[in-house]
Scaffold this active site. Structure first.
Site, short mmCIF file in Angstrom:
data_model
loop_
_atom_site.label_atom_id
_atom_site.label_comp_id
_atom_site.label_asym_id
_atom_site.label_seq_id
_atom_site.Cartn_x
_atom_site.Cartn_y
_atom_site.Cartn_z
N GLU A 1 0.88 -1.18 0.00
CA GLU A 1 0.00 0.00 0.00
C GLU A 1 0.91 1.22 0.00
O GLU A 1 1.56 1.50 1.00
CB GLU A 1 -0.87 0.01 1.26
CG GLU A 1 -2.07 -0.88 1.22
CD GLU A 1 -2.96 -0.56 0.05
OE1 GLU A 1 -3.03 0.62 -0.34
OE2 GLU A 1 -3.55 -1.48 -0.50
N CYS B 1 -2.52 9.08 3.38
CA CYS B 1 -2.16 8.58 2.04
C CYS B 1 -3.18 8.97 0.99
O CYS B 1 -2.83 9.24 -0.14
CB CYS B 1 -1.96 7.07 2.09
SG CYS B 1 -3.39 6.22 2.73
N GLU C 1 4.31 13.06 -4.32
CA GLU C 1 3.59 13.08 -3.05
C GLU C 1 4.38 13.90 -2.03
O GLU C 1 5.56 13.63 -1.81
CB GLU C 1 3.43 11.66 -2.53
CG GLU C 1 2.65 11.62 -1.24
CD GLU C 1 2.52 10.21 -0.69
OE1 GLU C 1 3.53 9.48 -0.65
OE2 GLU C 1 1.40 9.85 -0.29
P1 NAD Z 1 8.55 4.56 4.61
O1 NAD Z 1 8.46 3.70 3.40
O2 NAD Z 1 9.77 5.36 4.81
O3 NAD Z 1 8.44 3.65 5.92
C1 NAD Z 1 7.38 2.75 6.11
C2 NAD Z 1 7.87 1.59 6.96
O4 NAD Z 1 8.88 0.89 6.21
C3 NAD Z 1 8.52 2.02 8.27
O5 NAD Z 1 8.19 1.08 9.27
C4 NAD Z 1 10.00 1.96 7.95
O6 NAD Z 1 10.81 1.73 9.08
C5 NAD Z 1 10.05 0.77 7.01
N1 NAD Z 1 11.22 0.75 6.13
C6 NAD Z 1 11.96 1.81 5.71
N2 NAD Z 1 13.00 1.38 4.94
C7 NAD Z 1 12.88 0.03 4.85
C8 NAD Z 1 13.63 -0.99 4.18
N3 NAD Z 1 14.73 -0.71 3.46
N4 NAD Z 1 13.21 -2.27 4.29
C9 NAD Z 1 12.11 -2.57 5.01
N5 NAD Z 1 11.38 -1.66 5.69
C10 NAD Z 1 11.75 -0.36 5.61
O7 NAD Z 1 7.24 5.45 4.65
P2 NAD Z 1 6.83 6.50 5.80
O8 NAD Z 1 7.62 7.73 5.58
O9 NAD Z 1 6.83 5.86 7.14
O10 NAD Z 1 5.31 6.73 5.42
C11 NAD Z 1 4.91 7.64 4.47
C12 NAD Z 1 4.52 6.94 3.19
O11 NAD Z 1 3.53 5.94 3.43
C13 NAD Z 1 3.88 7.88 2.20
O12 NAD Z 1 4.37 7.62 0.91
C14 NAD Z 1 2.41 7.53 2.29
O13 NAD Z 1 1.63 7.85 1.19
C15 NAD Z 1 2.47 6.08 2.51
N6 NAD Z 1 1.20 5.61 3.08
C16 NAD Z 1 0.39 4.85 2.29
C17 NAD Z 1 -0.83 4.42 2.77
C18 NAD Z 1 -1.75 3.55 1.92
O14 NAD Z 1 -2.64 2.93 2.48
N7 NAD Z 1 -1.57 3.47 0.63
C19 NAD Z 1 -1.21 4.74 4.07
C20 NAD Z 1 -0.36 5.54 4.85
C21 NAD Z 1 0.86 5.95 4.33
#
Ligand code: NAD
Length: 495
Positions: free
Chosen positions: A265, A300, A399
């Site tokens: 997602e 999101c 975004e």
């Molecule tokens: P992010 O991808 O940086 O982090 C999300 C999660 O992934 C965190 O727990 C982080 O620690 C982990 N992560 C980071 N690097 C990783 C790696 N190399 N391997 C495995 N895990 C890793 O995103 P964020 O900054 O926490 O959240 C914001 C993003 O999430 C935005 O793009 C937003 O649109 C998206 N989002 C999407 C939805 C949806 O339902 N589509 C909902 C909420 C947020």
């Protein structure tokens, strides 16, 4: 009803250092390291969490695997599993205010939204899936009479759930509810920017009677703990909500390890399209403002691109600016606040950089654009409206994940569709019109997973939530969510 005094009694409570929860036991990182938890309300250290290592992630996976293999959860009578999950939901409700305040101190969401969308939504989601536990049937295939074809739905095994910081409980339970209901074990990796409430509900799961090892939480950095889960040979499914960049890494790790299924997602750049025949332009402006500025745009599905018919552009932007400036920005623990804090300092800088780039490319900031309340040490930003945004501009294509709205005028319905579909994303969108036929045409023409008509946001757990294109492939919520957590098994029997 919650009153301000109840909130104020909780806002300064000390938060003790937190460990992982593995195999039912709270434990430190294997090397003893911790990460500071910085509160976005004032920039100070709220507490620490364990800075998980690969060894910690492996230990949590081993614990989840052992729980799955010995059947302590999946072989429990369905009614018993249901009872435990319902009790868990009740415990979350009992602690709703404490959870909301703790979560706000960790991630900055305003209290009104947090109460509704975090503990409130989490307990509702767990109940919804718990109620399904004893209502899921297998199938008997319509085979020739000398054979019997049975289709069983089996839990997949060990699920790794990796979630972001904007709504940890809401998004976390969208994964936990269906995964646990059908008998899987879970290792949850919360965002390092918002781990505290997920750790607490894991303790409540134990209190409700969930056996140790069934739901484990490992905290720490994505590149360490998240990557270890993605590369593990013993994780069967990854469910992820977060950025596209991380989503890509998860797919690569799956390909390089055991081909675990990955449901992603990801982000969005959702178009909220206002036609001149919208039923009520004032209401449309108010709801559209909430649709981008609530939780400071860290949503999101936020309607972050406003496409507005040229004939009403100026009047509508004016209404929108009024709604934005009427929104109180600041202390998210104050009941009167419309939008709270940006989750972290880096995200605030990123938001401001987007505004500067938009201006450099020809966008016009007609509302907001600046950091505010810097004297508090917290990360607050004005709701920001940028007009004159062309489809190729940085702000139209990327975004922000902050309170920044890009406004573009259009002339015809075809124009609106072309603009709406002109990004790599396909998460959500909105259409405002009094013309029912047009509303249906737009629903079909928009390449998104969700379309709102004459409203924006708010659908409940009964409908799927997920995107198309580069917004991802896995749907949370509704009965469809079960598909991610079950394998089909065919039994073919000669009679
Ligand atoms: P992010 O991808 O940086 O982090 C999300 C999660 O992934 C965190 O727990 C982080 O620690 C982990 N992560 C980071 N690097 C990783 C790696 N190399 N391997 C495995 N895990 C890793 O995103 P964020 O900054 O926490 O959240 C914001 C993003 O999430 C935005 O793009 C937003 O649109 C998206 N989002 C999407 C939805 C949806 O339902 N589509 C909902 C909420 C947020």
């Amino acid at each position: 009803m919650v009153d301000q005094a109840q909130i104020d009694a909780l806002r300064h409570l000390p938060v003790p250092p937190k460990g992982h929860l593995i195999d039912g036991v709270v434990c430190a990182a294997e090397n003893g390291r911790t990460l500071d938890v910085i509160s976005p309300l004032n920039g100070s250290v709220l507490t620490t969490i364990a800075a998980g290592t690969r060894a910690d992630a492996d230990r949590a996976v081993a614990s989840a695997r052992a729980a799955f293999e010995d059947g302590r959860w999946r072989r429990m009578p369905p009614q018993q599993r249901k009872k435990i999950m319902l009790k868990w939901a009740d415990l979350i409700d009992k602690e709703a205010l404490e959870l909301a305040v703790l979560g706000i101190r960790d991630n900055g969401t305003e209290i009104g939204m947090a109460l509704r969308a975090e503990p409130g939504s989490a307990s509702g989601t767990l109940r919804y899936y718990a109620e399904c536990i004893d209502k899921l049937y297998g199938e008997i295939a319509p085979t020739a009479s000398e054979f019997l074809g049975l289709v069983h739905h089996e839990p997949v095994g060990v699920v790794a759930a990796i979630v972001p910081w904007n709504f940890p409980l809401m998004i976390g339970t969208w994964k936990l509810g269906p995964a646990l209901a059908v008998g899987n074990s879970v290792v949850m990796k919360p965002s390092e920017m918002a781990s505290l409430t997920l750790l607490r509900i894991a303790e409540l799961a134990l209190e409700a009677g969930m056996p140790p090892g069934v739901f484990n939480v490992v905290t720490g950095e994505g590149a360490e703990v998240g990557a270890a889960l993605a590369e593990s040979m013993d994780v069967d499914v990854i469910v992820f909500t977060g950025s596209g960049g991380t989503g890509r890494r998860l797919l690569q790790a799956s390909a390089a390890s055991n081909l675990k299924r990955c449901y992603l997602e990801l982000g969005g750049k959702s178009a909220n399209i206002v036609f001149a025949d919208a039923p009520n332009l004032k209401d449309a402006a108010k709801v559209s403002a909430a649709g981008i500025f609530r939780n400071s745009g860290q949503v999101c599905v936020a309607g972050s691109r406003l496409l507005v018919e040229r004939s009403i552009h100026d009047a509508f932007v004016e209404e929108l600016a009024k709604a934005a400036s009427a929104m109180k920005i600041g202390d998210p623990l104050d009941l009167g606040t419309g939008a709270g804090a940006i989750n972290n300092a880096a995200q605030l800088d990123r938001n401001l950089e987007f505004v500067a780039t938009a201006q450099a490319e020809g966008g016009k900031v007609v509302q907001g654009g600046k950091r505010i309340l810097a004297e508090t040490g917290g990360y607050f930003m004005e709701p920001t409206i940028v007009t004159n945004v062309a489809p190729g501009h940085t702000l139209a294509q990327n975004e922000v994940f902050g309170p920044v709205l890009a406004v573009t005028a259009f002339d015809t319905e075809e124009d609106a569709v072309r603009l709406a579909n002109s990004t790599e994303f396909g998460l959500a969108g909105g259409v405002w019109t009094s013309d029912l036929s047009r509303a249906h045409r737009m629903i079909h023409a928009m390449r998104t997973g969700v379309v709102h008509v004459n409203t924006y946001g708010g659908p409940d757990v009964t409908v799927p939530m997920g995107g198309t294109k580069q917004s991802g492939n896995g749907h949370d919520k509704s009965l469809h969510a079960f598909d991610k957590f079950m394998n089909l098994k065919t039994a073919w029997i000669k009679l």
